[in-house]
Design a protein around this motif. Sequence first.
Motif, mmCIF file in Angstrom:
data_model
loop_
_atom_site.group_PDB
_atom_site.id
_atom_site.type_symbol
_atom_site.label_atom_id
_atom_site.label_comp_id
_atom_site.label_asym_id
_atom_site.label_seq_id
_atom_site.Cartn_x
_atom_site.Cartn_y
_atom_site.Cartn_z
ATOM 1 N N THR A 1 0.856 -1.180 0.000
ATOM 2 C CA THR A 1 0.000 0.000 0.000
ATOM 3 C C THR A 1 0.896 1.236 0.000
ATOM 4 O OG1 THR A 1 -1.879 1.144 1.052
ATOM 5 C CG2 THR A 1 -0.234 0.231 2.528
ATOM 6 N N ILE A 2 0.425 2.290 -0.641
ATOM 7 C CA ILE A 2 1.113 3.582 -0.665
ATOM 8 C C ILE A 2 0.263 4.564 0.139
ATOM 9 C CG2 ILE A 2 2.054 5.415 -2.118
ATOM 10 C CD1 ILE A 2 3.351 2.675 -2.548
ATOM 11 N N ALA A 3 0.880 5.232 1.110
ATOM 12 C CA ALA A 3 0.139 6.152 1.978
ATOM 13 C C ALA A 3 0.444 7.593 1.597
ATOM 14 C CB ALA A 3 0.502 5.911 3.436
ATOM 15 N N VAL A 4 -0.620 8.408 1.443
ATOM 16 C CA VAL A 4 -0.454 9.778 0.970
ATOM 17 C C VAL A 4 -1.495 10.686 1.620
ATOM 18 C CG1 VAL A 4 -1.935 9.359 -1.049
ATOM 19 C CG2 VAL A 4 -0.250 11.221 -1.116
ATOM 20 N N PHE A 5 -1.100 11.930 1.936
ATOM 21 C CA PHE A 5 -2.063 12.933 2.381
ATOM 22 C C PHE A 5 -3.037 13.229 1.237
ATOM 23 C CE2 PHE A 5 1.471 14.509 5.280
ATOM 24 C CZ PHE A 5 0.829 14.173 6.462
ATOM 25 N N ALA A 6 -4.316 13.337 1.565
ATOM 26 C CA ALA A 6 -5.314 13.644 0.541
ATOM 27 C C ALA A 6 -6.248 14.737 1.049
ATOM 28 C CB ALA A 6 -6.113 12.405 0.171
ATOM 29 N N VAL A 7 -6.360 15.808 0.270
ATOM 30 C CA VAL A 7 -7.265 16.916 0.570
ATOM 31 C C VAL A 7 -8.292 16.968 -0.553
ATOM 32 C CG1 VAL A 7 -7.474 19.387 1.004
ATOM 33 C CG2 VAL A 7 -5.383 18.169 1.699
ATOM 34 N N VAL A 8 -9.523 16.572 -0.231
ATOM 35 C CA VAL A 8 -10.560 16.420 -1.252
ATOM 36 C C VAL A 8 -11.726 17.348 -0.943
ATOM 37 C CG1 VAL A 8 -11.924 14.740 -2.560
ATOM 38 C CG2 VAL A 8 -9.924 13.964 -1.263
ATOM 39 N N GLU B 1 -10.881 25.252 -5.709
ATOM 40 C CA GLU B 1 -10.677 26.412 -4.841
ATOM 41 C C GLU B 1 -10.888 26.036 -3.366
ATOM 42 O OE1 GLU B 1 -11.273 27.448 -8.887
ATOM 43 O OE2 GLU B 1 -12.635 26.334 -7.554
ATOM 44 N N GLU B 2 -11.938 25.264 -3.097
ATOM 45 C CA GLU B 2 -12.205 24.856 -1.719
ATOM 46 C C GLU B 2 -11.097 23.932 -1.210
ATOM 47 O OE1 GLU B 2 -15.685 22.681 0.980
ATOM 48 O OE2 GLU B 2 -15.897 22.782 -1.201
ATOM 49 N N ALA B 3 -10.639 23.018 -2.044
ATOM 50 C CA ALA B 3 -9.563 22.111 -1.644
ATOM 51 C C ALA B 3 -8.295 22.895 -1.312
ATOM 52 C CB ALA B 3 -9.289 21.098 -2.756
ATOM 53 N N ARG C 1 3.974 20.186 -0.361
ATOM 54 C CA ARG C 1 2.854 19.916 -1.262
ATOM 55 C C ARG C 1 3.087 18.659 -2.108
ATOM 56 N NH1 ARG C 1 -1.629 23.173 -2.440
ATOM 57 N NH2 ARG C 1 -2.036 24.425 -0.575
ATOM 58 N N LYS C 2 4.344 18.252 -2.268
ATOM 59 C CA LYS C 2 4.648 17.023 -2.998
ATOM 60 C C LYS C 2 4.168 15.796 -2.236
ATOM 61 C CE LYS C 2 8.801 19.090 -5.057
ATOM 62 N NZ LYS C 2 10.279 19.047 -5.086
ATOM 63 N N ARG C 3 3.921 15.990 -0.937
ATOM 64 C CA ARG C 3 3.521 14.876 -0.080
ATOM 65 C C ARG C 3 2.010 14.649 -0.081
ATOM 66 N NH1 ARG C 3 6.204 16.961 5.407
ATOM 67 N NH2 ARG C 3 5.232 15.060 6.228
ATOM 68 N N MET C 4 1.284 15.498 -0.758
ATOM 69 C CA MET C 4 -0.178 15.435 -0.697
ATOM 70 C C MET C 4 -0.818 15.544 -2.064
ATOM 71 S SD MET C 4 -0.915 19.214 1.033
ATOM 72 C CE MET C 4 0.479 19.337 2.152
ATOM 73 N N ILE C 5 -2.055 15.075 -2.142
ATOM 74 C CA ILE C 5 -2.878 15.233 -3.345
ATOM 75 C C ILE C 5 -4.006 16.179 -2.967
ATOM 76 C CG2 ILE C 5 -4.208 14.073 -5.120
ATOM 77 C CD1 ILE C 5 -2.843 11.448 -4.310
ATOM 78 N N VAL C 6 -4.156 17.262 -3.710
ATOM 79 C CA VAL C 6 -5.130 18.304 -3.381
ATOM 80 C C VAL C 6 -6.014 18.565 -4.588
ATOM 81 C CG1 VAL C 6 -5.440 20.704 -2.643
ATOM 82 C CG2 VAL C 6 -3.471 19.378 -1.806
ATOM 83 N N GLY C 7 -7.342 18.523 -4.387
ATOM 84 C CA GLY C 7 -8.210 18.867 -5.502
ATOM 85 C C GLY C 7 -9.600 18.259 -5.412
ATOM 86 N N LYS D 1 -16.454 14.917 4.768
ATOM 87 C CA LYS D 1 -16.834 15.217 3.387
ATOM 88 C C LYS D 1 -15.787 14.690 2.422
ATOM 89 C CE LYS D 1 -19.595 17.202 0.378
ATOM 90 N NZ LYS D 1 -20.961 16.676 0.159
ATOM 91 N N GLY D 2 -14.522 14.818 2.788
ATOM 92 C CA GLY D 2 -13.452 14.353 1.918
ATOM 93 C C GLY D 2 -13.517 12.861 1.657
ATOM 94 N N ILE D 3 -13.703 12.061 2.709
ATOM 95 C CA ILE D 3 -13.745 10.608 2.500
ATOM 96 C C ILE D 3 -15.030 10.191 1.787
ATOM 97 C CG2 ILE D 3 -12.240 10.237 4.491
ATOM 98 C CD1 ILE D 3 -14.674 8.955 5.932
#
Length: 340
Positions: free
Chosen positions: A220-227, A232-234, A280-286, A321-323
């Motif tokens: 498994t690959i673990a990553v920060f996720a901002v959804v 703009e909200e992300a 920011r390279k450590r996370m996925i935002v959008g 909301k993100g999950i």
Amino acid sequence: MIPLNILDYSPVDEGYDPRVALLQTTELAKRAEDLGYKRFWVSEHHHVLSVAGSNPEMLMMHLATSTNRIRIGSGGIMLPHYSAYKVAESFRILEALHPERIDLGIGRSPSYRMVNKAMNENKGRRPSYEQQVEDLYKFLTDDPSENHRFHKLIATPSINTTPEIWTLGTGGGSAKIAAKNGTSYAFAYFTMPFDTGIEIVANYRREFQPSPFLKKPKVTIAVFAVVAETTEEAEEIAKALDLWLLFVESANPPPYYPSIRTAKKRGVTAAEQHKVTENRKRMIVGTPQHVKATIERLAELYQADEITVIPNVAGIHNRMKGIELLAEAFDLMASKDGDS
């Protein structure tokens, strides 16, 4: 469809206290189960006042009792702090009460030196991490091999199922340990988002030796996720994560996770901006579709079997909301119904 997992830190939101944070983790785990996530892991952090998760196994017992199907795990137990025998018995208790639902993620300790000193004061010479891992596997499998110094010792309760073992890490050393001992491997992309990880994971697969725990390699690959619903909200939500990461790496971090309002009002200095850009390279935002596409690309690059998202953002409503948005994007409910 690639299975999705969650790793939760139990963040203490600005204006709230650690008890609330732990109760929010419970609600997040329940919702994750309803949404079709495969695993829900909790972290081990010491002397970090902005997160409440300091004792994974105790929180896991509560979460496993509060849910019905989702796998509950540690992401992870920092083995150098403890006796391998004690860890084995703690997780055998968990496994006995919640059979085939418990994950034991183990790792080296990234904590402050004084934490490890406080955990091991007056204990004398401690075994190496590699030895501790071997000890843990012996105690969890009841391996009677006479070449082990504790070959007659049994970890109780003696049960006929075993927690699923995951070795956590960011480097070649942890991957080699996972491969040698035949366990699953969790690569912490959220701390080491570099292309070298692809080769580390590939080496784990090449060197993997089947074991009583696992017959073929699993990653498994673990990553920060901002959804969020809009880009703009992300981005607004991510600013609070940017600030929190700056805080926890500073000399005197505040005892809370900064709110979006605080992050917006404070901003970042010119000196801090480079660190923010690197983080920011450590996370996925959008948006859900953007995050989904990025996760799928990451899974393909690493040949990952699963992806673990860390929804470590300000506000339980944003975490929920993100999950939810991500589960909808991946159609996890369809996968869940198909497994039932």
